[in-house]
Design an enzyme around this catalytic site. Structure first.
Site, mmCIF file in Angstrom:
data_model
loop_
_atom_site.group_PDB
_atom_site.id
_atom_site.type_symbol
_atom_site.label_atom_id
_atom_site.label_comp_id
_atom_site.label_asym_id
_atom_site.label_seq_id
_atom_site.Cartn_x
_atom_site.Cartn_y
_atom_site.Cartn_z
ATOM 1 N N GLU A 137 0.924 -1.308 0.124
ATOM 2 C CA GLU A 137 -0.191 0.023 -0.002
ATOM 3 C C GLU A 137 0.941 1.243 -0.119
ATOM 4 O O GLU A 137 0.732 2.422 -0.781
ATOM 5 C CB GLU A 137 -0.846 0.064 1.263
ATOM 6 N N ASP A 176 0.772 3.831 -3.244
ATOM 7 C CA ASP A 176 0.469 5.375 -3.006
ATOM 8 C C ASP A 176 1.447 6.244 -3.540
ATOM 9 O O ASP A 176 0.978 7.097 -4.272
ATOM 10 C CB ASP A 176 0.331 5.573 -1.528
ATOM 11 N N ASN A 213 -7.613 1.292 0.295
ATOM 12 C CA ASN A 213 -6.293 0.862 0.667
ATOM 13 C C ASN A 213 -5.593 -0.221 -0.166
ATOM 14 O O ASN A 213 -4.521 -0.621 -0.438
ATOM 15 C CB ASN A 213 -5.971 0.430 2.223
ATOM 16 N N GLU A 252 -4.504 0.568 -3.570
ATOM 17 C CA GLU A 252 -3.303 0.912 -3.679
ATOM 18 C C GLU A 252 -2.064 -0.012 -3.574
ATOM 19 O O GLU A 252 -1.249 -0.217 -4.104
ATOM 20 C CB GLU A 252 -2.859 2.007 -2.341
#
Length: 228
Positions: A55, A59, A122, A125
């Site tokens: 994650e 991101d 989440n 990502e």
């Protein structure tokens, strides 16, 4: 006596279904199955070997790809505009909605009784991070552009009311406008609505979305671009 043939058969069926889900989600056949499985593993399921590191990576990659796309597509826009557009695309509410639309909750490994929307964002990502490790930046860009930058929910967060803008144009020209639900497709939990916008009885544009309201906004935007 343990029926090993039956156990192996069930395991192979499970793996085949999981791979089929990933192909549908990613748009390509995954090479590193293990990293994609980890992307779907919430920390409540495994406190150590979960998707949080992926994650973190996803991101950073998402922000880079979105920034690059906005920079390339808007050569005459200033930094403030680019930052505003990026904030909309990578915003938590937008990612949560895209994640919930694209990721089947049954595929997320979690010990939670109910999966909150934030987990979908989440996980999305984390999937981006997994794609990058598995296939590199080009496949990752393709996924981000198709799934996130061009998502059906962007208009909802852009702040532009295309129906109102179209209505203003219609009133100026003393025309009549009507929105009509043309078709509803998909199961109850994942319906898609096809809405058409008519101006003076003529079908000007059609658009699909997960709600009638969103489909009307998208149809209005298409009508504005094609007529006015």
């Amino acid at each position: 006596m343990i029926n090993w043939i039956e156990i192996i058969s069930k395991r192979l069926t499970f793996l085949k279904k999981r791979k089929s889900f990933l192909i549908q989600l990613l748009g390509f056949r995954p090479g590193n199955q293990q990293i994609h499985n980890q992307a779907l593993k919430h920390k409540s399921f495994d406190n150590i070997n979960n998707n949080e590191r992926l994650e973190f990576l996803g991101d950073a990659i998402l922000n880079f790809v979105v920034s690059e796309c906005l920079f390339s597509k808007n050569p005459n826009q200033e930094e403030g505009f680019l930052s505003q557009q990026r904030a909309i695309i990578v915003g938590r509410k937008h990612l949560n909605k895209v994640g919930k639309k694209t990721i089947n909750s049954s595929k997320i490994k979690s010990s939670l009784k109910t999966i909150p929307e934030s987990v979908f964002g989440n996980t999305l990502e984390a999937i981006i991070g997994a794609i990058y490790i598995d296939k590199g930046i080009e496949k990752t860009k393709q996924f981000i552009i198709h799934t996130i930058i061009n998502s059906e929910f962007i208009e909802e967060f852009s702040g532009t009311d295309f129906k109102s803008e179209l209505q203003k144009q219609i009133q100026k020209n003393k025309q009549k406008i009507k929105y009509k639900l043309v078709e509803t497709d998909g199961p109850d939990h994942n319906k898609e609505f096809n809405v058409a916008v008519y101006i003076d009885g003529v079908n000007i544009a059609q658009a699909k979305a997960s709600s009638i309201k969103e489909a009307e906004q998208k149809a209005a935007k298409k009508a504005l671009n094609s007529v006015f």
